[in-house]
Motif scaffolding. Sequence first.
Motif, PDB file in Angstrom:
ATOM      1  N   UNK A 173      90.646  76.978  30.027  1.00  0.00           N
ATOM      2  CA  UNK A 173      90.265  77.447  29.993  1.00  0.00           C
ATOM      3  C   UNK A 173      88.245  77.452  29.994  1.00  0.00           C
ATOM      4  N   UNK A 174      88.617  77.001  29.074  1.00  0.00           N
ATOM      5  CA  UNK A 174      86.906  75.893  29.152  1.00  0.00           C
ATOM      6  C   UNK A 174      86.600  74.878  30.047  1.00  0.00           C
ATOM      7  N   UNK A 198      83.325  75.973  32.485  1.00  0.00           N
ATOM      8  CA  UNK A 198      82.018  74.582  32.624  1.00  0.00           C
ATOM      9  C   UNK A 198      81.957  74.055  33.676  1.00  0.00           C
ATOM     10  N   UNK A 199      82.826  73.977  34.904  1.00  0.00           N
ATOM     11  CA  UNK A 199      82.996  74.146  36.435  1.00  0.00           C
ATOM     12  C   UNK A 199      82.611  75.415  37.053  1.00  0.00           C
ATOM     13  N   UNK A 200      82.958  76.874  36.848  1.00  0.00           N
ATOM     14  CA  UNK A 200      81.872  78.046  37.175  1.00  0.00           C
ATOM     15  C   UNK A 200      81.136  77.510  37.190  1.00  0.00           C
ATOM     16  N   UNK A 201      80.342  77.630  35.670  1.00  0.00           N
ATOM     17  CA  UNK A 201      79.030  77.522  35.171  1.00  0.00           C
ATOM     18  C   UNK A 201      78.064  76.099  36.636  1.00  0.00           C
ATOM     19  N   UNK A 206      73.603  74.482  40.189  1.00  0.00           N
ATOM     20  CA  UNK A 206      73.876  73.870  41.229  1.00  0.00           C
ATOM     21  C   UNK A 206      74.337  74.245  42.862  1.00  0.00           C
ATOM     22  N   UNK A 207      74.572  75.653  42.804  1.00  0.00           N
ATOM     23  CA  UNK A 207      74.545  76.149  44.184  1.00  0.00           C
ATOM     24  C   UNK A 207      73.790  75.026  45.595  1.00  0.00           C
TER      25      UNK A 207
END
Length: 160
Positions: A16-17, A21-24, A29-30
């Motif tokens: 979950x952590x 981190x990947x989603x944030x 960086x989108x």
Amino acid sequence: MHWLKRTASWLLGIAAVGWTIVCVAMIIFRHDLIYPFRDWPSADRVVGLPGAAVVQMTADDGTNVLAWVSRPNDTMPVILYFMGNAGSLPSNAPRLAELVTAGYGVAALNYRGAGGAEGEPRQSALISDGVMLAANLTELTGSTQPPVIYGISLGAAVAV
């Protein structure tokens, strides 16, 4: 059995952590993920596209926008070409050369920020630049036929 539940809880927590981190990171960086074309070759001169010229237009916000333009054969339309997000016009030259060799005219937009071009790529800017190129198509190519609009990947969104 208790150790199995505890281990599974730890692994789920770590996953979950990690996912958070990947989603944030994707949110932060989108812009670079959508528009990764900064370091591609410059489109300030035509390479590999016979008979084409570089055209510079000034957008409403004052940004200089580049396009490569070639005239069609007498009976052929112009392809209004919008590239994808991986490259700049020089990296698209082989595909464009096939179209020109077949007799089509080409008007290909180099996106803001692509290959050293001025400005920052944004959806509204790319669409506005595409509309500007389309509005000047007859003047730039001499063709009065309706263009064939061709977009690849990100360019499909600009074309639509």
